[in-house]
Enzyme design. Structure first.
Site, short mmCIF file in Angstrom:
data_model
loop_
_atom_site.label_atom_id
_atom_site.label_comp_id
_atom_site.label_asym_id
_atom_site.label_seq_id
_atom_site.Cartn_x
_atom_site.Cartn_y
_atom_site.Cartn_z
N ARG A 187 0.84 -1.21 0.00
CA ARG A 187 0.00 0.00 0.00
C ARG A 187 0.88 1.27 0.00
O ARG A 187 0.58 2.24 0.69
CB ARG A 187 -0.92 0.03 1.23
CG ARG A 187 -1.99 -1.02 1.24
CD ARG A 187 -2.99 -0.79 0.10
NE ARG A 187 -4.20 -1.55 0.32
CZ ARG A 187 -4.36 -2.82 -0.01
NH1 ARG A 187 -3.37 -3.48 -0.61
NH2 ARG A 187 -5.50 -3.43 0.22
N SER A 263 -10.72 -0.37 3.61
CA SER A 263 -9.83 -0.48 4.78
C SER A 263 -9.40 0.90 5.24
O SER A 263 -8.85 1.67 4.44
CB SER A 263 -8.56 -1.26 4.42
OG SER A 263 -8.88 -2.52 3.93
N GLU A 359 -4.62 3.92 6.37
CA GLU A 359 -4.33 3.71 4.95
C GLU A 359 -4.94 4.86 4.16
O GLU A 359 -4.46 5.27 3.11
CB GLU A 359 -4.94 2.38 4.53
CG GLU A 359 -4.53 1.91 3.16
CD GLU A 359 -5.64 1.20 2.43
OE1 GLU A 359 -6.46 1.88 1.80
OE2 GLU A 359 -5.68 -0.03 2.49
#
Ligand code: EPU
Length: 363
Positions: A187, A263, A359
């Protein structure tokens, strides 16, 4: 105030064919633009100035406006607005899908940064191009996909990435970044670090297969779901896409119904000793082995153990089927969601001594 700017679009060999001709587009610079329709959290916030970008000429116009800072918005599916966005917000709507190279069982496909990611996946699956079917139904745009190296069900963007084109917003110069130059991680990429907010990604080139697809069912949920859907024998890329859509729709909230950004936190990557420590009190704690004596611990599990799963705090909450997802039950503001995320971080730190990191981009 509205400033009207006229530009001419020229496309060649692109999909959808309806755009495959010269057309006039009016690009508008708008002041005090409401961002509610442009973020999947469904939060109220304004941009001091806002402009839709459909061509590289529009980028030049934005730079010439003199308004700073220039910020970029894709599908608004990984962003938490906590205050008015200052400067000029550029909404990337650069479109087009073009096959740029074809050899043996491979194709290189160039896609406009403003294309919707899932629409591109469906287009690829329909046309028999494999490699991204495991990443079906991920919200957001193609231009945002390399920024956080999106990934799901055993496949990451970097696995199919060839290169991208981007415009430097300080100089209006075009740059090409290959895979190495993007410095992809979990990520993560250069565009989340020192190249953050510097470039507008106009095009991404992917390497997909046209035959002999590499079917990836390594993620447990996929094989289970194929069985549930009674898909037997070797699955096709369409079957995999169907299974992923099935899993995601059953676990993750539909932003059209409950505001969310998927998320909210990253799964922490830690030394193996941290998991060993946790397993002394929680023997079944999950963890995935990584190289160099490290493990990835599912943040959803840590959050669930702290009692947050399904909990509602005012208008926000932690989703009942996947603790990694924070939701807006309606009428929440960005500060409330941010506060909830901080409370979750604090309790995971207290209970497990693990520092969770968002995130989602918090603005
Ligand atoms: N788990 C729990 N409780 C929860 C959620 C998860 O205990 O409420 C544990 C379970 O042990 C489960 C494990 O976490 O087996 C993994 O859960 P899941 O398969 O749902 O995946 P994840 O690690 O929570 C990541 C990505 C998702 C991606 C899935 C599938 C991140 C931050 N998230 O979630 O990506 O869809 O894997 O590959 O890496 C996104 O980025 O928005 C996103 C949804």
């Amino acid at each position: 105030m509205k400033i009207m700017v006229c530009t001419t679009l020229v496309y060649s060999k692109i999909y959808p064919p309806a755009l495959n001709k010269h057309r006039q587009i009016v690009t508008t610079l708008e002041k005090n633009k409401a961002l509610l329709p442009f973020n999947t959290f469904g939060l109220m916030a304004d941009a001091q100035a806002f402009m839709v970008i459909q061509t590289t000429k529009d980028i030049k116009t934005a730079i010439q406006s003199g308004i700073r800072p220039l910020r970029i918005l894709g599908g608004g599916s990984n962003i938490l607005f906590t205050k008015t966005v200052d400067g000029l917000l550029l909404k990337n709507e650069i479109s087009g899908i073009e096959i740029v190279r074809r050899w043996n069982n491979k194709v290189h496909i160039a896609v406009g940064g403003g294309e919707n990611w899932h629409k591109f996946v469906l287009w690829a699956v329909e046309n028999g191009y494999g490699g991204i079917e495991n990443m079906s139904l991920i919200p957001g745009t193609v231009g945002a996909s390399p920024i956080q190296n999106i990934g799901a069900y055993g496949v990451e963007l970097k696995d199919v990435f060839v290169r991208l084109e981007a415009i430097d917003l300080a100089t209006n110069k075009k740059y090409v970044f290959n895979k190495k130059q993007c410095e992809f991680g979990y990520r993560d990429s250069i565009f989340k670090r020192h190249a953050k907010d510097k470039y507008l990604i106009t095009k991404v080139v992917f390497s997909l297969t046209s035959t002999q697809h590499k079917i990836n069912t390594s993620y447990g949920d996929i094989s289970k779901t194929l069985e549930t859907l009674q898909i037997t024998g070797t699955p096709t890329i369409k079957d995999i896409s169907k299974a992923v859509i099935h899993i995601r729709s059953s676990k993750l909230p539909d932003p059209a119904k409950i505001g969310n950004c998927g998320s909210f936190f990253k799964n922490p990557e830690l030394p193996s000793s941290v998991l060993e420590q946790i397993r002394q009190t929680h023997p079944t704690a999950p963890g995935y082995t990584l190289p160099n004596d490290r493990v990835k611990i599912p943040a959803g599990w840590l959050i669930e153990q702290c009692g947050w799963k399904g909990k509602r705090v005012g208008n926000t909450g932690c989703y009942e089927k996947q603790a990694l997802v924070l939701v807006n039950h309606g009428g929440a503001n960005g500060q409330e969601v941010k506060q909830l995320s901080q409370d979750i971080i604090k309790s995971v730190k207290e209970q497990f001594n693990v520092a969770l990191e968002p995130e989602v981009n918090i603005w």
